[in-house]
Scaffold this active site. Structure first.
Site, PDB file in Angstrom:
ATOM      1  N   THR A  76     -55.744  28.024  56.699  1.00 46.66           N
ATOM      2  CA  THR A  76     -54.800  26.902  56.605  1.00 46.66           C
ATOM      3  C   THR A  76     -55.556  25.597  56.370  1.00 46.66           C
ATOM      4  O   THR A  76     -55.182  24.792  55.507  1.00 46.66           O
ATOM      5  CB  THR A  76     -53.957  26.809  57.901  1.00 46.66           C
ATOM      6  OG1 THR A  76     -53.372  28.088  58.140  1.00 46.66           O
ATOM      7  CG2 THR A  76     -52.878  25.761  57.800  1.00 46.66           C
ATOM      8  N   SER A  99     -67.253  34.814  60.445  1.00 45.98           N
ATOM      9  CA  SER A  99     -68.718  34.704  60.615  1.00 45.98           C
ATOM     10  C   SER A  99     -69.087  34.608  62.102  1.00 45.98           C
ATOM     11  O   SER A  99     -69.536  33.564  62.569  1.00 45.98           O
ATOM     12  CB  SER A  99     -69.280  33.512  59.826  1.00 45.98           C
ATOM     13  OG  SER A  99     -68.506  32.343  59.963  1.00 45.98           O
ATOM     14  N   SER A 142     -60.007  34.980  64.187  1.00 51.49           N
ATOM     15  CA  SER A 142     -58.834  35.276  63.362  1.00 51.49           C
ATOM     16  C   SER A 142     -57.637  34.541  63.977  1.00 51.49           C
ATOM     17  O   SER A 142     -57.450  34.560  65.197  1.00 51.49           O
ATOM     18  CB  SER A 142     -58.595  36.787  63.364  1.00 51.49           C
ATOM     19  OG  SER A 142     -57.436  37.093  62.653  1.00 51.49           O
ATOM     20  N   GLY A 143     -56.886  33.852  63.154  1.00 51.50           N
ATOM     21  CA  GLY A 143     -55.718  33.112  63.643  1.00 51.50           C
ATOM     22  C   GLY A 143     -56.025  31.711  64.119  1.00 51.50           C
ATOM     23  O   GLY A 143     -55.139  30.988  64.586  1.00 51.50           O
TER      24      GLY A 143
END
Ligand SMILES: Nc1ncnc2c1ncn2[C@@H]1O[C@H](COP(=O)(O)OS(=O)(=O)O)[C@@H](OP(=O)(O)O)[C@H]1O
Ligand SMILES: Nc1ncnc2c1ncn2[C@@H]1O[C@H](COP(=O)(O)OP(=O)(O)O)[C@@H](O)[C@H]1O
Length: 286
Positions: free
Chosen positions: A124, A190, A118-119
């Site tokens: 993006t 995932s 995450s991040g």
């Protein structure tokens, strides 16, 4: 035994080898022709039929055992199947095949599977890639983990078995998009290798392009655009990937996109790296 998968409606085999011809407009079936002199052929087990060609559909598999050929799957078999918990099901064939759709779109359907913490920049990159391909006239569709969990996968938690089911469903949907001729961009954490590998196994060789966002946890955590790492560190989210839940990086993926102190490529630059790969592998033309 050799098995030939009739991936396009028209396939013929000459003595110099197998040749794929461009399909005639929308044939329902194709034919597998064997090298002269024609061997005796068994069709669906009828061993004494002498045929010069074997009818085959896109789903047909034609097996060759010594001088014998048999179509053992496909529309003309109309075999009942059991698949998972579903019984008495029959594959329904459409005369408009993947190849026709790809011709229409002037691209090849495939799955770009973006994995990472995450991040790490998955969404993006997915957006930048979709935009860059759109401006080249290429059709994409993004399956974003967060978004899919608003609908199709709203019944799933972040426990390992639910993450596995999340990925399985996204893999199956991605496979359908690829079959539609679309460049499907899956943007999902995932975290488990075996779940990603199971999705890879759903697609033809080469059509699953795994892209690893190789971003250290410290960078992802410093970004924390949704404040989730802060909540996880405070113990308010349990089982958060990278904090108290595992992430297994790919061992052998198609592309690794690193971001660290020395290497901070922009989303557009990363999208161009993926596009270069697609061009090199011929996915941006039919
Ligand atoms: N426990 C936990 N662990 C990881 N992520 C969490 C969790 N809870 C909520 N979220 C938010 O859900 C987004 C990840 O969903 P995915 O479907 O991609 O996750 S997974 O592939 O099933 O692991 C993820 O989005 P991204 O930040 O875009 O990755 C988070 O916003
Ligand atoms: N290449 C990049 N360089 C710098 N910041 C980035 C880059 N890609 C994404 N970001 C920033 O990182 C944060 C997380 O990106 P996001 O795409 O939401 O990640 P993910 O989907 O993996 O959770 C966002 O604030 C985004 O603006």
């Amino acid at each position: 035994m050799e098995a030939l998968k009739a991936v396009r409606p028209a396939i013929s085999c000459s003595s110099s080898g197998f040749e794929n011809h461009q399909p005639a407009p929308l044939p329902k079936v194709g034919f597998v022709k064997l090298p002269a002199p024609a061997p005796s052929l068994g069709l669906n087990g009828c061993s004494n039929a002498r045929l010069s060609s074997v009818q085959a559909t896109e789903e047909s598999t034609v097996s060759f055992t010594n001088d014998r050929a048999a179509v053992f799957s496909g529309e003309n078999c109309r075999q009942m199947a059991t698949n998972g918990k579903a019984t008495n099901i029959v594959w329904h064939k459409n005369s408009v095949g993947k190849h026709h759709r790809q011709e229409l779109l002037q691209q090849k359907g495939c799955v770009i599977w973006i994995t990472g913490l995450s991040g790490s920049g998955k969404s993006t990159l997915a957006c930048a890639l979709s935009q860059a391909l759109y401006s080249r006239g290429k059709l994409t569709y993004i399956l974003d983990g967060d978004n899919v969990r608003h609908g199709l996968n709203r019944d799933l938690t972040f426990k390992a078995e639910d993450r596995a089911e999340n990925i399985r469903r996204i893999g199956e949907v991605a496979k359908l998009f690829a079959d539609a001729g679309i460049i499907c961009i899956a943007s999902v954490i995932s975290p488990y290798r075996r779940d990603r590998d199971a999705c890879r196994a759903l697609l033809p060789e080469g059509d699953f392009i795994e892209v690893f966002m190789n971003v250290p946890l410290q960078i992802c955590e410093a970004r924390d655009p949704k404040g989730l790492y802060k909540l996880a560190r405070a113990g308010k989210i349990k089982g958060f990937t990278g904090i108290d839940d595992p992430y297994e990086p790919p061992l052998n993926c198609e592309l690794v996109l690193p971001q660290n102190e020395e290497n901070c490529a922009s989303p557009c630059e990363m999208a161009e790296s993926v596009i270069s790969y697609l061009e090199e592998k011929d996915y941006l033309q039919a």
